[in-house]
Scaffold this motif. Structure first.
Motif, PDB file in Angstrom:
ATOM      1  N   THR A  86     -13.252 -11.706  14.403  1.00 32.43           N
ATOM      2  CA  THR A  86     -14.071 -11.929  15.600  1.00 32.43           C
ATOM      3  C   THR A  86     -15.429 -12.494  15.212  1.00 32.43           C
ATOM      4  OG1 THR A  86     -13.011 -10.067  16.738  1.00 32.43           O
ATOM      5  CG2 THR A  86     -15.110 -10.842  17.624  1.00 32.43           C
ATOM      6  N   TYR A  87     -16.067 -11.873  14.225  1.00 35.77           N
ATOM      7  CA  TYR A  87     -17.390 -12.332  13.809  1.00 35.77           C
ATOM      8  C   TYR A  87     -17.327 -13.700  13.135  1.00 35.77           C
ATOM      9  CZ  TYR A  87     -19.250  -7.783  15.063  1.00 35.77           C
ATOM     10  OH  TYR A  87     -19.637  -6.670  15.772  1.00 35.77           O
ATOM     11  N   GLN A  88     -16.266 -13.959  12.392  1.00 32.62           N
ATOM     12  CA  GLN A  88     -16.110 -15.278  11.783  1.00 32.62           C
ATOM     13  C   GLN A  88     -16.093 -16.346  12.871  1.00 32.62           C
ATOM     14  OE1 GLN A  88     -15.487 -15.901   8.145  1.00 32.62           O
ATOM     15  NE2 GLN A  88     -16.239 -17.875   8.932  1.00 32.62           N
ATOM     16  N   ARG A  89     -15.302 -16.126  13.909  1.00 29.70           N
ATOM     17  CA  ARG A  89     -15.207 -17.111  14.990  1.00 29.70           C
ATOM     18  C   ARG A  89     -16.535 -17.270  15.719  1.00 29.70           C
ATOM     19  NH1 ARG A  89     -15.106 -16.732  20.202  1.00 29.70           N
ATOM     20  NH2 ARG A  89     -14.746 -14.471  20.234  1.00 29.70           N
ATOM     21  N   ILE A  90     -17.175 -16.151  16.052  1.00 24.73           N
ATOM     22  CA  ILE A  90     -18.405 -16.211  16.843  1.00 24.73           C
ATOM     23  C   ILE A  90     -19.530 -16.901  16.071  1.00 24.73           C
ATOM     24  CG2 ILE A  90     -20.264 -14.786  17.804  1.00 24.73           C
ATOM     25  CD1 ILE A  90     -18.059 -12.800  18.671  1.00 24.73           C
ATOM     26  N   PHE A  91     -19.701 -16.542  14.813  1.00 23.53           N
ATOM     27  CA  PHE A  91     -20.812 -17.125  14.051  1.00 23.53           C
ATOM     28  C   PHE A  91     -20.500 -18.547  13.587  1.00 23.53           C
ATOM     29  CE2 PHE A  91     -22.179 -12.811  14.305  1.00 23.53           C
ATOM     30  CZ  PHE A  91     -23.563 -12.868  14.268  1.00 23.53           C
ATOM     31  N   ASP A  92     -19.227 -18.900  13.492  1.00 21.57           N
ATOM     32  CA  ASP A  92     -18.873 -20.303  13.264  1.00 21.57           C
ATOM     33  C   ASP A  92     -19.171 -21.137  14.503  1.00 21.57           C
ATOM     34  OD1 ASP A  92     -18.007 -19.961  10.669  1.00 21.57           O
ATOM     35  OD2 ASP A  92     -15.866 -19.894  11.172  1.00 21.57           O
ATOM     36  N   THR A  93     -18.872 -20.563  15.664  1.00 15.36           N
ATOM     37  CA  THR A  93     -19.014 -21.296  16.918  1.00 15.36           C
ATOM     38  C   THR A  93     -20.473 -21.441  17.340  1.00 15.36           C
ATOM     39  OG1 THR A  93     -16.857 -20.494  17.684  1.00 15.36           O
ATOM     40  CG2 THR A  93     -18.362 -21.342  19.358  1.00 15.36           C
ATOM     41  N   HIS A  94     -21.229 -20.381  17.221  1.00 17.31           N
ATOM     42  CA  HIS A  94     -22.587 -20.366  17.765  1.00 17.31           C
ATOM     43  C   HIS A  94     -23.672 -20.428  16.689  1.00 17.31           C
ATOM     44  CE1 HIS A  94     -20.716 -19.500  21.583  1.00 17.31           C
ATOM     45  NE2 HIS A  94     -20.170 -18.402  21.093  1.00 17.31           N
ATOM     46  N   GLY A  95     -23.266 -20.470  15.435  1.00 20.05           N
ATOM     47  CA  GLY A  95     -24.241 -20.500  14.358  1.00 20.05           C
ATOM     48  C   GLY A  95     -23.759 -21.347  13.212  1.00 20.05           C
ATOM     49  N   ASP A  96     -24.121 -20.957  12.005  1.00 19.56           N
ATOM     50  CA  ASP A  96     -23.751 -21.680  10.792  1.00 19.56           C
ATOM     51  C   ASP A  96     -22.862 -20.823   9.903  1.00 19.56           C
ATOM     52  OD1 ASP A  96     -25.496 -24.071  11.258  1.00 19.56           O
ATOM     53  OD2 ASP A  96     -27.038 -22.518  11.239  1.00 19.56           O
ATOM     54  N   GLY A  97     -22.027 -20.000  10.542  1.00 17.89           N
ATOM     55  CA  GLY A  97     -21.128 -19.123   9.814  1.00 17.89           C
ATOM     56  C   GLY A  97     -21.739 -17.751   9.581  1.00 17.89           C
ATOM     57  N   PRO A  98     -20.904 -16.744   9.311  1.00 22.02           N
ATOM     58  CA  PRO A  98     -21.417 -15.383   9.088  1.00 22.02           C
ATOM     59  C   PRO A  98     -22.400 -15.276   7.933  1.00 22.02           C
ATOM     60  CG  PRO A  98     -19.040 -15.363   9.426  1.00 22.02           C
ATOM     61  CD  PRO A  98     -19.434 -16.799   9.282  1.00 22.02           C
ATOM     62  N   ALA A  99     -22.250 -16.098   6.897  1.00 23.84           N
ATOM     63  CA  ALA A  99     -23.136 -15.997   5.736  1.00 23.84           C
ATOM     64  C   ALA A  99     -24.592 -16.251   6.105  1.00 23.84           C
ATOM     65  CB  ALA A  99     -22.688 -16.969   4.650  1.00 23.84           C
ATOM     66  N   ARG A 100     -24.811 -16.941   7.198  1.00 22.57           N
ATOM     67  CA  ARG A 100     -26.166 -17.197   7.663  1.00 22.57           C
ATOM     68  C   ARG A 100     -26.440 -16.454   8.971  1.00 22.57           C
ATOM     69  NH1 ARG A 100     -27.733 -23.439   6.966  1.00 22.57           N
ATOM     70  NH2 ARG A 100     -29.785 -22.485   7.271  1.00 22.57           N
ATOM     71  N   GLY A 101     -25.703 -15.350   9.130  1.00 23.05           N
ATOM     72  CA  GLY A 101     -25.832 -14.564  10.347  1.00 23.05           C
ATOM     73  C   GLY A 101     -26.108 -13.101  10.085  1.00 23.05           C
ATOM     74  N   MET A 102     -26.565 -12.435  11.118  1.00 22.92           N
ATOM     75  CA  MET A 102     -26.859 -11.003  11.077  1.00 22.92           C
ATOM     76  C   MET A 102     -26.354 -10.396  12.374  1.00 22.92           C
ATOM     77  SD  MET A 102     -30.636  -9.190  10.961  1.00 22.92           S
ATOM     78  CE  MET A 102     -30.856  -9.348   9.185  1.00 22.92           C
TER      79      MET A 102
END
Length: 230
Positions: A157-173
């Motif tokens: 779920t988080y992989q999809r969301i942060f790929d879609t709305h950000g630059d991937g989970p690695a650059r997300g919190m």
């Protein structure tokens, strides 16, 4: 923090506004209604087991909780639960679905501070209509780049969301009060997980803290998020 953060996700219930205390109050009423049939501890154990069984069928949220109360009432009374008790449980569920939204401390100020420098995403699970209602009443909608109301929170779920709305989970919190839903799966997806303990947390949301991960953080109030950021 390694890769610079660009996107911050926020849980909603008991992270941005109060929620679990309404479940706790309803459980008190539930115990009172069934007091002639079983003791409170046994009743709560049976209710928790019903909720656990029913999540795959009803999902998370008040409607599933209400159905689990009714199912438990039928079980503990061996099918003899009075109709007026069922009626009161249904009314309690409706009351929960109408409770006013009360923001937790520092929420609006923290979002205002972060929204110019980061993409903010609301990631919440539960009943769609109830979550949409609470978001509308909160007055926070315009502070988020995106809203995601999901059936469950997993690393995928988080992989999809942060790929879609950000630059991937690695650059997300991801920030929230549930170790099981908000923190652990986000860390498994490769992002940062920030845990904010809440006074009342549903038993099914408990999980061991991933203390050995450098991407795990714990704060005591939302305003402390800024101290984690470069």
């Amino acid at each position: 923090m390694g890769n610079p953060l660009t996107t911050i996700g926020f849980d909603a219930d008991d992270t941005l506004w109060h929620n679990e205390r309404f479940f706790a109050l309803t459980q008190v009423k539930f115990a009172e209604l069934l007091a002639d049939y079983t003791d409170r501890d046994s009743l709560m154990d049976r209710l928790l087991e019903a909720e656990r069984r029913n999540i795959p069928h009803y999902g998370f949220g008040i409607k599933g909780f209400t159905l689990s109360m009714i199912e438990t009432a039928i079980e503990v009374t061996e099918g003899r639960v009075p109709a007026d008790v069922i009626s009161e449980l249904l009314a309690a569920g409706r009351d929960m679905l109408a409770h006013p939204v009360e923001l937790l401390p520092d929420v609006r100020e923290t979002l205002e501070t972060l929204q110019d420098d980061y993409r903010l995403v609301l990631v919440t699970k539960g009943d769609l209509l109830d979550q949409e209602r609470k978001l509308a009443e909160s007055g926070l909608r315009d502070m988020f780049t995106a809203i995601e109301i999901v059936s469950d929170k997993t690393p995928q779920t988080y992989q999809r969301i942060f790929d879609t709305h950000g630059d991937g989970p690695a650059r997300g919190m991801m920030i929230g009060n549930s170790m099981k839903s908000d923190v652990v799966p986000m860390i498994h997806a490769g992002g940062h997980g920030v845990y904010i303990p809440h006074g009342v947390t549903w038993a099914l949301e408990h999980a061991p803290a991933p203390s050995d991960s450098p991407r795990f953080h714990q704060i005591t109030r939302l305003s402390e998020v800024a101290e984690l950021l470069p």
